[in-house]
Design an enzyme around this catalytic site. Structure first.
Site, PDB file in Angstrom:
ATOM      1  N   SER A 486       0.841  -1.190   0.000  1.00 28.86           N
ATOM      2  CA  SER A 486       0.000   0.000   0.000  1.00 28.86           C
ATOM      3  C   SER A 486       0.882   1.248   0.000  1.00 28.86           C
ATOM      4  CB  SER A 486      -0.961  -0.041   1.189  1.00 28.86           C
ATOM      5  OG  SER A 486      -2.016   0.880   1.009  1.00 28.86           O
ATOM      6  N   ASP A 573      -8.527  -5.072  -6.281  1.00 28.83           N
ATOM      7  CA  ASP A 573      -8.210  -4.074  -5.262  1.00 28.83           C
ATOM      8  C   ASP A 573      -9.062  -2.819  -5.463  1.00 28.83           C
ATOM      9  OD1 ASP A 573      -7.052  -2.292  -3.477  1.00 28.83           O
ATOM     10  OD2 ASP A 573      -5.008  -2.917  -3.927  1.00 28.83           O
ATOM     11  N   HIS A 605      -6.734  -5.791  -1.872  1.00 32.87           N
ATOM     12  CA  HIS A 605      -5.669  -4.954  -1.313  1.00 32.87           C
ATOM     13  C   HIS A 605      -4.805  -5.791  -0.365  1.00 32.87           C
ATOM     14  CE1 HIS A 605      -3.899  -1.047  -0.885  1.00 32.87           C
ATOM     15  NE2 HIS A 605      -3.975  -1.091   0.426  1.00 32.87           N
TER      16      HIS A 605
END
Length: 662
Positions: A486, A573, A605
């Site tokens: 991320s 995602d 994600h």
């Protein structure tokens, strides 16, 4: 399995510890998330059923009679909860990582499973639960408008949903123990929130309290006592770190229950029936619990005396006679216990990963690192086994290092058992995780120091951490990799693009490459937080903001990348779309810059299915081995056992092309 070495020689001559198999670090735990039902009659946990994590329940007086109550076949269940009447266990589940979480309930007596929120493209939120009304809960649903969550009363017995309040424009709600909505939060133009009293499911016209951007991540209501007379806040207004504040609802007067100058009050332990705070936690380098109630204090002291490492209370019966305990010793797999307060009986129920008992797991050290402009960062360092003979926290000679960057960025790294630290240390690397500016938990000034600093001062902090490690003899300047997910993936891309000579290579997991497109594709249910994104990252709707976002986007400097890069992405995602990885891979391909791209069609994600996580880490291990010279367990059949696709660059990672053929 035997270790395999690649081209770069290791820096350290430390004796090699036995190789810990990846599957033991990243495979399913034996059991996890032990919970006791409110009435004390049942114990529940998550455990594999046909290789997938499912909910198991046993009578509290006979754990041998445990049986599975759910039958998920693909995606592991991550969390489960008991209803207040102990008749039902609930869990949320999405599809392939799309984060459209639906709520499911399983009746304990019959075993019947019910989809309690039977909608498509809907993300459920639990708004309120009650000890007084045990068969109902409040949920927020965005099935009417994907941007906003409407509050509904859910009857767990019948499944009936009754809409109470529309969520238009609101970021969240707070209810009391009667399941009455008492407060609504709405984002304001200042980047904070306005707090409105709610009566008869209607918010008042004017807020009774507000925050601006600087307090938006460190000030929030923390819940009402059961009688509704006291409202707790975690509140940083008029101070830097968040204090625990008790507000008398009738008069509005406030009293500070606890505060700490170094770190925010992070968690609270409240009485199961009264809701009164009995203890609170502060996490600076490590988590420390302090009791407000002397009786609770005696129990906490007893548990700390019996168990080494971090001790957490994870559930309590309504009569408060039985607790479930999670113990993290850091250098061993975490363990779950049942604690009976009356007799001080502590019963060990299971070890999460028993196959790691006796493995060469290493300590984690909390350290402080200064930044070039005078801030202090907390960080966590793990060293390869055998590399620190005198135990001073530094290797006897420099070793290769992986800078492992946390996501968020409004989150933090913590002290404790960390499979990534253990895995990388076992392969021969020092592992450093840094709470760079913008990380949460250390007060609002530290968070605000990261505003508009993506890829700038936030990145400088990471470089300062690398310099600290080099100067301290932990690693060598040319033997440092950067890795993360991320925001950590973004930091990896920024590291290779903005400072191309600093890192030997990078591993980006679901990291954004273009901040402009990232903000254009955020999920609709994040609409309430868009002003915060704009004010903390850059506003794409203004010329200056758009210019800033482009300047800080690695995509536009992809041609400066000269070091090896590995990218992992989930196709579903909703936060960092697949396009974020696709576009930087395309840019690098156009310039003939080597990059390996691994895509998982059934992930979002991050990689939640163990077989996918193991496969990506197998690829990463070979990639890092070639780059830094550490040990690597062969990829073997891990990639074929997963859903991994490699759209580009298999030839750049040792063993990957062959693994795809098997």
């Amino acid at each position: 399995m035997a270790a395999t070495s690649f081209t770069a020689p290791p820096l350290s001559a430390a004796p090699a510890a036995p190789l810990i198999e990846r599957a033991k670090l990243f495979g399913n735990p034996s059991r996890a998330q032990l919970r006791v039902s409110p009435d004390g009659k049942y114990l529940s946990w998550l455990a594999p059923r046909d290789g997938v994590m499912n909910i198991w329940i046993a009578p509290a007086n006979d754990v041998s009679k445990a049986r599975p109550y759910t039958a998920e076949k693909q995606r592991p269940i991550g969390q489960h909860y008991w209803s207040g009447d102990s008749r039902m266990v609930m869990y949320v589940q999405d599809k392939g990582g799309d984060e459209n979480f639906l709520l499911y309930g399983v009746d304990v007596a019959s075993g019947k499973e019910t989809l309690l929120t039977p909608f498509e493209k809907t993300r459920v939120q639990v708004v309120g639960t009650s000890k007084a009304i045990k068969d109902k809960i409040l949920v927020g649903l965005n099935n009417r408008d994907a941007r906003w969550h409407d509050v509904h009363l859910l009857d767990l017995g019948t499944g009936k949903l009754t809409e109470l309040m529309r969520g238009d424009g609101f970021a969240g709600f707070l209810a009391d123990d009667t399941l009455t909505v008492r407060m609504a939060l709405r984002p304001n133009e200042a980047g904070g929130y306005d707090f409105f009293r709610v009566a008869n499911n209607k918010a008042e016209d004017k807020p009774f309290s507000s925050t601006t951007l600087e307090d938006s991540l460190t000030t929030q209501p923390a819940g009402y006592t059961a009688d509704g007379s006291t409202l707790y806040w975690l509140d940083s207004r008029n101070r830097d770190t968040a204090a625990l504040v008790a507000q008398d609802v009738a008069s509005g007067t406030t009293k500070i229950v606890a505060e700490n100058p170094k770190a925010d009050i992070g968690g609270t332990l409240t009485n199961p029936l009264t809701g009164v705070v009995e203890a609170y936690s502060v996490e600076y380098l490590m988590t420390d619990w302090t009791a407000v109630d002397p009786a609770i204090g005696a129990d906490i002291a007893f548990l700390k005396g019996k168990l080494k490492g971090d001790v957490s209370i994870t559930s309590r019966t309504d009569d408060d006679s039985v607790w479930t305990i999670y113990n993290d010793p850091v250098t061993g797999p975490p363990t779950a216990y049942l604690y009976k307060r009356g007799t001080k009986a502590l019963e060990k129920l299971y070890v999460t990963w028993p196959e790691l008992e006796g493995a060469p797991l290493v300590p984690m050290r909390g350290v402080e690192i200064g930044t070039r402009d005078g801030l202090t960062m907390t960080a966590y360092l793990s060293l390869p086994p055998g590399s620190d003979a005198n135990g001073d926290g530094k290797p006897d000679s420099p070793v290769p290092m992986v800078l492992f960057v946390h996501g968020g960025p409004w989150a933090r790294d913590s002290y404790g058992y960390n499979p990534y630290h253990q895995w990388l240390a076992n392969r021969g690397y020092a592992v450093l995780s840094v709470n760079y500016r913008g990380s949460t938990g250390f007060g609002k000034t530290f968070i605000s120091a990261g505003d508009l600093q993506w890829g700038a001062k936030m990145h400088d902090d990471l470089i300062d951490a690398v310099d600290w490690a080099v100067k301290g003899g932990i690693t060598a300047k040319d033997k440092v990799a950067i890795m993360g997910g991320s925001y950590g993936g973004y930091a990896t891309l920024a590291g290779l693009a903005f400072t191309p000579d600093t890192f030997a290579c990078g591993v980006d997991i679901v990291g954004p490459s273009n901040l402009e497109t990232l903000l254009k594709t955020i999920p609709p249910y994040w609409t309430a937080g868009i002003q915060q994104f704009y004010q903390r990252m850059g506003n794409p709707n203004t010329p200056d903001g758009l210019a800033l976002l482009k300047e800080r986007s690695p995509l536009y400097k992809a041609d400066r990348i000269v070091k090896p890069l590995l990218i992992g992405q989930g196709a579903n995602d909703p936060r960092v779309n697949q396009a974020e990885s696709d576009q930087i891979v395309s840019a690098m391909r156009a310039k003939n810059i080597p990059v390996t791209y691994v895509l998982f069609p059934d992930e979002g994600h991050g990689f939640h299915r163990p077989e996918n996580n193991i496969a990506f880490n197998a690829v990463a291990e070979g990639f890092l081995g070639k780059c830094l010279g550490g040990r690597a367990e062969p990829i073997g059949g891990t990639v074929k056992a997963s859903t991994a696709q490699v759209p580009h660059g298999a030839e750049f990672t040792p063993g990957l092309a062959d693994a795809l053929k098997k």
